[in-house]
Design a protein around this motif. Structure first.
Motif, short mmCIF file in Angstrom:
data_model
loop_
_atom_site.label_atom_id
_atom_site.label_comp_id
_atom_site.label_asym_id
_atom_site.label_seq_id
_atom_site.Cartn_x
_atom_site.Cartn_y
_atom_site.Cartn_z
N GLU A 1 -26.56 -3.13 -28.56
CA GLU A 1 -27.13 -3.28 -27.22
C GLU A 1 -27.27 -4.74 -26.85
N TYR B 1 -30.21 -14.22 -18.49
CA TYR B 1 -30.31 -12.79 -18.17
C TYR B 1 -30.79 -12.10 -19.44
N TYR B 2 -31.82 -11.23 -19.29
CA TYR B 2 -32.43 -10.60 -20.46
C TYR B 2 -32.50 -9.08 -20.29
N ALA B 3 -32.42 -8.40 -21.41
CA ALA B 3 -32.74 -6.99 -21.43
C ALA B 3 -34.24 -6.83 -21.17
N ASP B 4 -34.61 -5.74 -20.52
CA ASP B 4 -36.02 -5.52 -20.22
C ASP B 4 -36.87 -5.48 -21.48
N SER B 5 -36.29 -5.00 -22.57
CA SER B 5 -37.06 -4.82 -23.81
C SER B 5 -37.48 -6.14 -24.44
N LYS C 1 -37.65 -9.21 -22.41
CA LYS C 1 -38.06 -10.15 -21.36
C LYS C 1 -39.49 -10.60 -21.60
N GLY C 2 -39.72 -11.91 -21.54
CA GLY C 2 -41.05 -12.46 -21.76
C GLY C 2 -41.35 -12.77 -23.21
N ARG C 3 -40.52 -12.29 -24.13
CA ARG C 3 -40.73 -12.55 -25.57
C ARG C 3 -39.61 -13.39 -26.15
N HIS D 1 -24.06 -8.55 -19.13
CA HIS D 1 -24.61 -7.75 -20.22
C HIS D 1 -23.58 -6.76 -20.75
#
Length: 124
Positions: free
Chosen positions: A46, A59-63, A65-67, A106
């Motif tokens: 993934e 660009y980040y996967a939602d899982s 994002k922020g980490r 992605h």
């Protein structure tokens, strides 16, 4: 041809941090969009994060994002993935990949070159 070598994986407790590196050699590194993907046991690979050739777009996967934070140093031909607040579900083999796409993507099929992967294990 672009050769990619990941490093920095390991075992860390939940809540901890790791920084992955991916060193590139071969063709001009700054021409490529770079991405990180991961594959957990028994699951499909993934998308995690991607960065434009200049580093100006990410660009980040939602899982994650922020980490997680993706960055690159074109002078060192290296892309990084800083992973904070790690969770057991982040356990996977992490791969870096290079794409000649003009925008961050992605889509796995848009990546032309892949590294061998580095194992990240997060214990609870």
């Amino acid at each position: 041809q672009v050769q990619l070598v990941e490093s920095g994986g390991g075992l860390v407790q939940a809540g901890g941090s790791l920084r992955l590196s991916c060193a590139a050699s071969g063709r001009t590194f700054s021409n490529y969009v770079m991405g990180w993907f991961r594959q957990a046991p028994g699951k499909e690979r993934e998308f995690v994060a991607a960065i434009s050739w200049s580093g100006g777009s990410t660009y980040y996967a939602d899982s994650v994002k922020g980490r997680f934070t993706i960055s690159r140093d074109n002078a060192k031909n290296t892309v990084y993935l800083q992973m904070n607040s790690l969770k057991p579900e982040d356990t996977a083999v992490y791969y870096c990949a290079a794409s000649i796409a003009t925008m961050t993507t992605h889509e796995e099929y848009e990546y032309d070159y892949w590294g061998q992967g580095t194992q990240v294990t997060v214990s609870s």
